[in-house]
Design a protein around this motif. Sequence first.
Motif: not given
Length: 179
Positions: A104, A129, A150
């Motif tokens: 990310i 994540v 995100l």
Amino acid sequence: GLLRKYDFNDNYYATHPFPERVSVEERRGCVFRCAFCSYHTINLHRQKSSERIVEELKNLKRLGIDKVNFTGAEFLAPPRKCKRTLELIIEADLNMDLLGYARIDILNKNPDMITLMHKAGFTATYFGVESGDQSILKAMDKNFNLKESLPGVMEKLKEHGIDVWASFIFGFPGETVQT
């Protein structure tokens, strides 16, 4: 080609089709040092050149393979090399369905990579994540702010039709029911 030429597994691939999706390992090890992961301790990080990755994709295409899963720990790192790889894939016009691991934080800092991923043929990406709690992410040595990173990354991936698969860790040391 070797699978059809030699008698591996009772010559299975002489009479059966190849799997729909094949894996390509574009690297070993990982440059990141997440607290929960052993990739950096098992293998020294080493990575194939962009040219070699594309040559392997071309060879798979010649064999009739159209779906590839990159299995290295982090396809996008380092970003400059990844951009070169994506540009070469686009230039080769392979029209393949590609999947790979992404971070990310890298996509948040390099949103142009999402457009390159789309043009190269990425239909999905995997995110580690790991947690929805920022304090746990910090303990894991994950270097991104979930709430800041995100939403923008997810929106851009969605705009380009790239699905997201995510992994989570439950029960990390120090984690509570609330976290």
